[in-house]
Every structure is written in C-alpha cells, then in structure tokens.
Design an enzyme around this catalytic site. Sequence first.
Site, PDB file in Angstrom:
ATOM      1  N   ILE A 104       0.816  -1.209   0.000  1.00  0.00           N
ATOM      2  CA  ILE A 104       0.000   0.000   0.000  1.00  0.00           C
ATOM      3  C   ILE A 104       0.853   1.263   0.000  1.00  0.00           C
ATOM      4  O   ILE A 104       0.376   2.335  -0.304  1.00  0.00           O
ATOM      5  CB  ILE A 104      -1.002   0.011   1.181  1.00  0.00           C
ATOM      6  N   LYS A 105       2.110   1.142   0.372  1.00  0.00           N
ATOM      7  CA  LYS A 105       3.065   2.270   0.387  1.00  0.00           C
ATOM      8  C   LYS A 105       2.445   3.543   0.966  1.00  0.00           C
ATOM      9  O   LYS A 105       2.677   4.629   0.452  1.00  0.00           O
ATOM     10  CB  LYS A 105       3.624   2.527  -1.016  1.00  0.00           C
TER      11      LYS A 105
END
EC number: 4.1.1.23
Lengths: 308, 308
Positions: A104-105
């Site tokens: 998901i960074k």
Amino acid sequence: MINQLVANIKKTGAPIVVGLDPMLNYIPEQVQQKAFAEYGETLEGAAEAIWQFNKEIVDKTYDLIPAVKPQIAMYEQFGLPGLAAFKKTVDYCKEKGLVVIGDIKRGDIGSTSAAYAVGHIGKVKVGSKTYAPFDEDFVTVNPYLGSDGVNPFLDVCKEEKKGIFVLVKTSNPSSGEFQDQKIDGRPLYELVGEKVAAWGSEVMGDEYSYVGAVVGATYPEMGKVLRKVMPKAYILVPGYGAQGGKGKDLVHFFNEDGLGAIVNSSRGIIAAYKQEQYAKFGAENFGDASRAAVETMVADIKGALENR
Amino acid sequence: MINQLVANIKKTGAPIVVGLDPMLNYIPEQVQQKAFAEYGETLEGAAEAIWQFNKEIVDKTYDLIPAVKPQIAMYEQFGLPGLAAFKKTVDYCKEKGLVVIGDIKRGDIGSTSAAYAVGHIGKVKVGSKTYAPFDEDFVTVNPYLGSDGVNPFLDVCKEEKKGIFVLVKTSNPSSGEFQDQKIDGRPLYELVGEKVAAWGSEVMGDEYSYVGAVVGATYPEMGKVLRKVMPKAYILVPGYGAQGGKGKDLVHFFNEDGLGAIVNSSRGIIAAYKQEQYAKFGAENFGDASRAAVETMVADIKGALENR
C-alpha cells in the site's frame, strides 16, 4: 506475524512472494468475457475479472508459497468495486494459510498515519464496537515523513503482532534521484536503513523484527550493505524477473541461514502464460503456467543460495 | 484545474483550503447517534456520520472557500463504507463548485503509479468503456521513488488538465529526519523542490503549473527559500492553526501578487465548535462554528499579507 512468515518460508522452502498485481491486460480473455457477461464492462465487471483471476492463481500455487503481496493500486484504480476485490483477495489468501503483505506504500503523520495503520493492519473503533477493515498481515510504508509517520504503525504492530516493510531502496531506475544522494558521504537509503533497524528493535519477533525493509533486486550491491545495516529486518525484494533481477544477484540479501529475505515476483508469475517459456499451457490454463513459474523461480533462488 | 483553483481563490479572496479529515471524535454526538440509529455501530454507521458531518460543514462554508482537501486515510480506516463516504464527499464538493484536493500521498512506480493516477484524477478503461473512479481535481504525491513515480501522474495531468501537489517539506516535527539532510551542503527538500519545478515546467497552466508542492506552515524560513526554488508551483501549506502555524508566518509562501499558496486547516475549521473561541455555537451548530473559523482564518492570512 513475522514468526508466521518465517514458519511459512521454512515449511515451503520457498523464500518468495507472489505479487497479485492484476492489470486487466494480464487477465485472459475468457476470464474477462465471463465477468463482463455477468456485470457488463463496468468497474464491477473489472473487479470480478480480477477476483476470478486471483482465485485461480492462488488455488494453483498456495501450497508452494508462503505469502502473497497484492498491490492495492491495481484494485484502487477500479474504485470501490476494485477495493472490494482487494478485500476479497486478502480474505481468501488468509483462508488458504498465506501471509498477506498489502503493498500500500502509505505514509503520513500522526493521527493520519494511525488511521492507515488501524484500517490496514489493526482495528478501528465505532462506538462500542471494533472492526478490522482490510486486515492484511503486513503493509509497506513510505518513510519520507520520518518517525512521525512510522511510529503509529509500530504501535499497531505491537498490539496486533503484525508488521511493516519500510521502503529503503526501491527497484526502479530513478530510485537514486533522492535515495542515493550522499549525506556525509553515505547514501540516504543507508540512513533510512539505520532507522529501520532502530524502529525494528522495539518490536522483535523470535528471530526477526516486525519491521522489515524493501530493497530492490536490481541493486544487489546495495542489498549487500543494507543486509548488514539491518541484520534483524526481513528484506522484501521486488524487481525479480520482469524488472531484471536474477537468483544469483540475490544471495547477499539473505543471511547465512537462508532466511532474512523474501523475493517478490508479480508479472513473472501471474502473467506467466504470456511468456514463451510457459506458452504451452495456453491462456485457458494460466493457473498451471503460474504454478510452473513459481517452481522455476524457487529453483533459481534455492540453487543460487546453495552455490554461494 | 490549476486555472480553476486560481480563479476560485481570486473569486473568494480566500487563499485557504478546508481539510475534511473527520475523525469520529470530531463529530458531534447527535450526528453520530443519528447515523448509528440508522446503520448501527458499524463501518456503514461511521461512514454515514462522516458524510453528514462533511455535508453540513460544506453547506456552511462553500461560498467562502475555493477548495477542500479530504484526507483519504480518515475514510480508508473505515474500509469500503468509509471510502464510499470519501467518494460521496468528493462528488458533493465538486457539485458545490469547490476544487477538490485528494490528500492521498500515493507514490509508487511505473504501471502502479499510473494505476493510482487514473484511479484518482484520470479515467480507467474497462473493455470499451472508461470510468473516472474517484475523480478528484488534484492529489498529493510522495516523491521518495523519484521521477518514475511522478511521471505517470504528469501524463494523466496533461490529459485531464488536473494537478498534483508533491510532498517537499512536510509540517511534522520529524520531517527533518530525512528531508533536511544535507546533500552537497543543501537540504534534500531543496533538491525535491528543484525537481518539482522541473516536472512542473512540462505542464503549465496560465500562471502556475499543474504541479504544486506541499510545504508545512511550521517551517516558514524553508518556505521562503522554496518559494524561490519553485516560482511557478502553487504551494499547499498544511500545519496552520492546530499544528502551530500562524498567518504572519506564511507571508513568504505567497508571491507578491498574493497568489502562489493555499493554506490548509483541518481540525481548526471542522472541529471549531470544540474550541473555546467558538464554544458559544454549541455542538448542535457545529457548521456555524466552522463558518466563523473560516472567516477568522481568512482575516488572519489576508491581514498578514496586507501588512507584509
């Protein structure tokens, strides 16, 4: 959950993770057409195609692999129906005993970072009730905002015994624009790596920390240095296969015991049926092509580790 | 869309943006109870409370302000129902003529970055159809991965005439851990600022670029430098009010013409009714308290700009 990841890796003998990053053009025509027949050429139709595609790949590979890494962008691009397919994929993979790394960074600060943490690896309160909205086991986190962004994730990791992988040195060609810049003679990614080691020391599992790091397969020499900078961090290694990394490039990401790194392949596995090497399976047997690609990848990495 | 943002700022005379970051504990008891009565203490109930809260604040402030900035984390933490409330909020604000800055801080590479770009400010293809899933006007982007992460957003910006704000120097206390590190004697954030100017030169609106920058109100001296480094970038300034920034600290973020910066306040506006200064409105009139807080904020910033 880091203990579970290590246990799954030992059980399968496969230090790899399958990246479930389904672009529509990876999905065989027959799967798309079936989904569109039911839902039309809509976001729901795209989401159904993604879900059926993922399910087949998971069914054909789950006994060989310890973990999957769904890339949320590939779902988010199809809006709410896409994100529903993400959630369905996460749940299904967990049912199959796989560790799920949500790629998901995310990265923000304070209460905002805490919101991402509870939404993805923790529990959110609504009145007197609590819910685990996305419920991945690990997520990837962007460090640009510093400790204010990471600490709220650490709080949730402690509570839930879950984990994060912090971006340290990414696999892409331009990753050096900022990450390689020299600070007192040492690159920024090393400084970030030191922070990962410090953050991780607060949340240790049995052998490794709940806090891992992302280091691209495309930068093996940097991986060698970072392995020493963060001895207790599991390294999630993207960039194998399609991006150019090979098994022999990866040996220094691992510790002597063969642990400490988990190598991701996305396109190389999930779209294997499109490669010459696996074309014999045909688009209708894309799941079998993915299984064969997993076997080849595991053999490549194991061989490299045995011959180092 | 940068032209639209500038036009809205000129029209309202208010270089501010209201951050729609609804934590549940900001939402008055009566709004929560009504939502829970209908949907239970569920994710849907939380999402309904958020939506009703946002709607009231927008209804009471939209004629005074040019733009809103919903922080997606505050919605994402409530899973799919939360994200549905995000989408509903985006659509409603656009109907009201507001420019919508999705504070999503996404950042990835290549096709993944492209997926975020089409999902949030562009259009995604499904078979022969196209859809605009979230359809914000601007989004915030994290630069840690370099040009590979930003270029796919630029492509979509060109196509859709939309924009991005790249994180340069964030408002939080620990932002200096990495952002302030010296590279050949100059801090990393300046290097990122130079890149913002370069990226932005490819996608110019009439006076300003489609590519803006985030620089925290809490670092006014750095804002002064960055204003010069990126003369054509609109600066989105978080950290006003609750985080400590004041109007007089912000004058150097603006150009001589009074343009070039837009100052965000979230808690200070949306939870104004909880502050002593606006307590007279009471929780039942929280929207009126927000309107009063907007008026105070605009006067503070305008006053500071006139007296500089």
